[in-house]
Design a protein around this motif. Structure first.
Motif, PDB file in Angstrom:
ATOM      1  N   ASP A   1       0.805  -1.225   0.000  1.00  0.00           N
ATOM      2  CA  ASP A   1       0.000   0.000   0.000  1.00  0.00           C
ATOM      3  C   ASP A   1       0.838   1.275   0.000  1.00  0.00           C
ATOM      4  O   ASP A   1       0.361   2.319  -0.428  1.00  0.00           O
ATOM      5  N   VAL A   2       2.078   1.183   0.485  1.00  0.00           N
ATOM      6  CA  VAL A   2       2.916   2.379   0.562  1.00  0.00           C
ATOM      7  C   VAL A   2       4.052   2.333  -0.458  1.00  0.00           C
ATOM      8  O   VAL A   2       4.100   3.141  -1.388  1.00  0.00           O
ATOM      9  N   ALA A   3       4.965   1.368  -0.297  1.00  0.00           N
ATOM     10  CA  ALA A   3       6.180   1.377  -1.125  1.00  0.00           C
ATOM     11  C   ALA A   3       5.886   1.116  -2.601  1.00  0.00           C
ATOM     12  O   ALA A   3       6.453   1.777  -3.483  1.00  0.00           O
ATOM     13  N   LEU A   4       5.026   0.156  -2.890  1.00  0.00           N
ATOM     14  CA  LEU A   4       4.717  -0.169  -4.284  1.00  0.00           C
ATOM     15  C   LEU A   4       4.135   1.039  -5.023  1.00  0.00           C
ATOM     16  O   LEU A   4       4.421   1.273  -6.200  1.00  0.00           O
ATOM     17  N   GLN A   5       3.350   1.841  -4.303  1.00  0.00           N
ATOM     18  CA  GLN A   5       2.758   3.036  -4.897  1.00  0.00           C
ATOM     19  C   GLN A   5       3.628   4.284  -4.690  1.00  0.00           C
ATOM     20  O   GLN A   5       3.239   5.378  -5.106  1.00  0.00           O
ATOM     21  N   ASN A   6       4.777   4.076  -4.016  1.00  0.00           N
ATOM     22  CA  ASN A   6       5.746   5.153  -3.786  1.00  0.00           C
ATOM     23  C   ASN A   6       5.094   6.369  -3.130  1.00  0.00           C
ATOM     24  O   ASN A   6       5.335   7.515  -3.524  1.00  0.00           O
ATOM     25  N   LEU A   7       4.291   6.101  -2.114  1.00  0.00           N
ATOM     26  CA  LEU A   7       3.611   7.173  -1.387  1.00  0.00           C
ATOM     27  C   LEU A   7       4.499   7.648  -0.233  1.00  0.00           C
ATOM     28  O   LEU A   7       4.991   6.822   0.550  1.00  0.00           O
ATOM     29  N   PRO A   8       4.717   8.938  -0.093  1.00  0.00           N
ATOM     30  CA  PRO A   8       5.705   9.454   0.857  1.00  0.00           C
ATOM     31  C   PRO A   8       5.230   9.476   2.307  1.00  0.00           C
ATOM     32  O   PRO A   8       5.287  10.517   2.987  1.00  0.00           O
ATOM     33  N   VAL A   9       4.798   8.337   2.797  1.00  0.00           N
ATOM     34  CA  VAL A   9       4.443   8.208   4.215  1.00  0.00           C
ATOM     35  C   VAL A   9       5.726   8.268   5.040  1.00  0.00           C
ATOM     36  O   VAL A   9       6.772   7.742   4.635  1.00  0.00           O
ATOM     37  N   ILE A  10       5.653   8.920   6.185  1.00  0.00           N
ATOM     38  CA  ILE A  10       6.806   9.046   7.083  1.00  0.00           C
ATOM     39  C   ILE A  10       6.582   8.104   8.256  1.00  0.00           C
ATOM     40  O   ILE A  10       5.761   8.374   9.139  1.00  0.00           O
ATOM     41  N   PHE A  11       7.272   6.968   8.260  1.00  0.00           N
ATOM     42  CA  PHE A  11       7.157   6.010   9.354  1.00  0.00           C
ATOM     43  C   PHE A  11       8.141   6.387  10.451  1.00  0.00           C
ATOM     44  O   PHE A  11       9.341   6.534  10.199  1.00  0.00           O
TER      45      PHE A  11
ATOM     46  N   LEU B   1       9.596  14.525   0.173  1.00  0.00           N
ATOM     47  CA  LEU B   1      10.520  13.464  -0.230  1.00  0.00           C
ATOM     48  C   LEU B   1       9.932  12.713  -1.422  1.00  0.00           C
ATOM     49  O   LEU B   1       8.710  12.577  -1.535  1.00  0.00           O
ATOM     50  N   PRO B   2      10.801  12.176  -2.275  1.00  0.00           N
ATOM     51  CA  PRO B   2      10.289  11.435  -3.437  1.00  0.00           C
ATOM     52  C   PRO B   2       9.849  10.019  -3.098  1.00  0.00           C
ATOM     53  O   PRO B   2       9.297   9.326  -3.955  1.00  0.00           O
ATOM     54  N   HIS B   3      10.128   9.580  -1.873  1.00  0.00           N
ATOM     55  CA  HIS B   3       9.825   8.209  -1.466  1.00  0.00           C
ATOM     56  C   HIS B   3       9.333   8.199  -0.012  1.00  0.00           C
ATOM     57  O   HIS B   3       9.545   9.158   0.730  1.00  0.00           O
ATOM     58  N   PRO B   4       8.724   7.093   0.407  1.00  0.00           N
ATOM     59  CA  PRO B   4       8.443   6.929   1.836  1.00  0.00           C
ATOM     60  C   PRO B   4       9.744   6.782   2.618  1.00  0.00           C
ATOM     61  O   PRO B   4      10.776   6.381   2.051  1.00  0.00           O
ATOM     62  N   ILE B   5       9.701   7.103   3.902  1.00  0.00           N
ATOM     63  CA  ILE B   5      10.889   7.002   4.741  1.00  0.00           C
ATOM     64  C   ILE B   5      10.537   6.340   6.065  1.00  0.00           C
ATOM     65  O   ILE B   5       9.445   6.558   6.605  1.00  0.00           O
ATOM     66  N   ALA B   6      11.440   5.509   6.551  1.00  0.00           N
ATOM     67  CA  ALA B   6      11.319   4.915   7.882  1.00  0.00           C
ATOM     68  C   ALA B   6      12.429   5.497   8.747  1.00  0.00           C
ATOM     69  O   ALA B   6      13.612   5.389   8.400  1.00  0.00           O
TER      70      ALA B   6
END
Length: 591
Positions: A372-382, A434-439
């Motif tokens: 749901d997050v990485a495959l769609q490259n949604l910039p969620v901040i974990f 950010l162009p990508h999600p981050i953990a």
């Protein structure tokens, strides 16, 4: 502490020799024993005090361990442990080499299923019940005790949904006290409140509609009612559901009145109940407070910022944003999968979402992170709280797997700050876009300094930082364990032999820095507070192999084994990453 009845109970068989009239006295003694030990040693308090009568009644009515009793989460199992042969060992609870703070199969035959994460009890007990049927035993009882916060989790409903179409001999007991660690939330809580207050017609009972034999609610502190109902349910086959109401912290006034604080209050005065003051003036801040206060500060500047937590607003310090911006800070209850996908949905609409989940609990939402997050490259901040070794909670709670399980996911940035200032600045950097999600992974406990609320400064993505220049051996660390490295290197006889690099970004790696490191040193040591297998050190090994570097590399971190409970310092020493352990390693490597 010796007590007239409790001192005679070495197993549930001894308990069953008592008359029903003696049980209230035993309950009072059991509460006093728990309070006496936890006040001096620490641990989880309120949950176990709330289920004293239920614990006694279950072992009194059912033939444990032949009848199988499963505790959800396990915070509430202290009384169970004391009554099942661990009274004399209870002082060692959560200490290195002592008994676990949670049910643990290897510790006792009465601990039928290990726990630590919530909402597993119904599925586990149902599995046991189906297995018993398949093996020709239709009389054995299988009991799952679950709280109202835990039963709201999706996994609990999956178990209920399955159990309702079986003839399994399963009894689910709902311990309804309106609190988990923080107060329960959500529509199910409101439904249960209506049931308790008699405002919900019985024909609307959702549990009965799932094909359970439902009874309740009954007073979970009333021995006569409890024993009468448990004895009745013991004779009924098929899926059954008993709804009881209890008071968290029962028997200690302060614990009843401040249930959040007394979930795990630390040391307190057993006579007055007052938590013992700990001098905190001039101490570095807790990483949790750095997160919570910084997020609130950023949210005041950026109205697109959203905070999400799955039932940990106090522990994660999301409470600060919830107080300041209640409409933008959301507690979704014990629902990690929902939290991640909710964050993803919000991110599709341009919101800047900080999804704060303990490292050990993000494991429960792994598919959502990928799908749901990485495959769609949604910039969620974990924001992965409690990363690394967490101490006395032990193997179920150590956040040591996150680097390894996130490492392989495309589109995901992984960052581990060295200190509280870097945590503050990466939180700021993430909301710039950010162009990508981050953990972002950070530990439980305090930072390194007090002067941390400085003007924000953006952190360049993917860049490592050299902390010390040396000539022969390069030490590469990630995250706050780097502070152990700094302390261990200081004062070594040949300190000038060692370089020290902090790789805040585990992914993407700073390959330019690595080429410099590998071309100017003779040995490499990697250090992380996570598992070595698949972790930061593995990334460095892969880089070396890919680019045909033949330097000797030593990887330090958590070995391929589950780490038990103890203080963080003790466990770091066991894993070879304490200051003293690293000093010893460096002393040998410089020869």
């Amino acid at each position: 502490m010796q007590s007239t009845l409790l001192s005679t109970i070495n197993s549930p068989a001894d308990l069953r020799k008592l008359s029903p009239e003696q049980l209230p006295q035993l309950a009072a003694e059991l509460r006093a024993f728990i309070i006496d030990v936890v006040s001096a040693k620490g641990g989880h308090l309120g949950a176990s005090l709330g289920v004293v009568e239920l614990t006694i009644a279950l072992h009194y009515v059912f033939n444990t361990p032949d009848d199988l009793l499963v505790w959800d989460v396990g915070h509430q199992a202290y009384g169970h442990k004391i009554l099942t042969g661990r009274r004399d060992a209870f002082e060692t609870n959560r200490r290195l080499g002592g008994i676990s703070g949670f049910p643990k199969r290897g510790e006792s035959i009465y601990d039928t299923f290990g726990a630590g994460h919530s909402s597993t009890s119904i599925s586990a007990a149902l599995g046991m019940a189906i297995a018993s049927k398949l093996q020709g035993d239709a009389t054995k009882n299988h009991i799952a005790v679950i709280g109202d916060a835990s039963i709201a989790s999706g996994m609990a409903f999956e178990g209920l949904n399955h159990a309702g179409v079986t003839d399994a001999n399963l009894l689910v007991i709902l311990n309804d006290n309106a609190i988990g660690i923080d107060p329960s939330v959500g529509a199910l809580k409101h439904y249960l409140t209506q049931v308790k207050e008699g405002r919900n017609p019985r024909q609307n009972n959702m549990i009965s509609s799932l094909n359970f034999d439902y009874t309740g609610p009954i007073d979970g502190h009333d021995f006569a009612a409890l024993i009468r109902e448990l004895q009745r349910l013991k004779t009924i086959s098929g899926p059954k559901f008993l709804h009881i109401t209890t008071t968290n912290g029962k028997g200690l006034k302060q614990a009843e009145e401040d249930q959040v604080r007394y979930h795990a209050p630390g040391k307190f005065d057993k006579l007055t109940g007052e938590v013992l003051a700990v001098a905190e003036d001039h101490l570095p801040p807790k990483y949790q407070d750095v997160f919570g206060l910084t997020l609130t500060e950023l949210a005041a500047q950026n109205n697109k910022i959203i905070g999400i937590t799955p039932a940990m607003p106090s522990g994660s310090s999301m409470k600060f944003m919830m107080e300041a911006f209640p409409e933008r800070a959301i507690d979704v209850g014990i629902a990690e999968q929902h939290a991640v996908t909710l964050a993803a949905g919000m991110a599709t609409q341009g919101m800047v979402v900080y999804c704060n989940i303990y490292s050990t609990f993000l494991q429960r939402a792994y598919d959502q992170v990928i799908h749901d997050v990485a495959l769609q490259n949604l910039p969620v901040i974990f924001c992965l709280d409690r990363a690394g070794l967490v101490g006395e909670d032990g193997a179920t709670h150590h956040g040591v797997f996150d680097i390894a399980y996130l490492n392989c996911i495309p589109n995901l940035i992984i960052f581990a700050p060295l200190n509280e200032t870097e945590l503050r600045n990466i939180l700021y950097t993430a909301q710039l876009g950010l162009p990508h999600p981050i953990a972002i992974r950070y530990p439980r406990g305090r930072g390194e300094g007090t002067n941390w609320q400085l003007p924000f400064a953006p952190i360049p993505i993917g860049k490592a930082k050299q902390l010390k220049q040396g000539s022969k051996i390069a030490v590469l660390s990630t995250g706050t364990i780097g502070n152990n490295v700094t302390k261990a290197l200081k004062g070594l006889p040949n300190e000038n032999l060692f370089s020290h690099w902090h790789f805040g970004f585990i992914k993407p790696l700073d390959e330019a820095a690595l080429h410099e490191v590998f071309s100017t040193h003779e040995k490499i040591i990697t250090i992380e507070d996570g598992v070595v297998t698949g972790g930061f050190g593995t990334n460095i090994n892969t880089f070396a192999s890919t680019h045909n570097y033949a330097l000797k590399i030593k990887n330090l971190g958590i070995s391929d084994a589950f780490i038990e409970h103890g203080s963080v310092e003790e466990l770091q020493h066991l894993c070879g990453i304490s200051v003293k352990s690293l000093t010893d390693v460096f002393s040998l490597e410089q020869d």
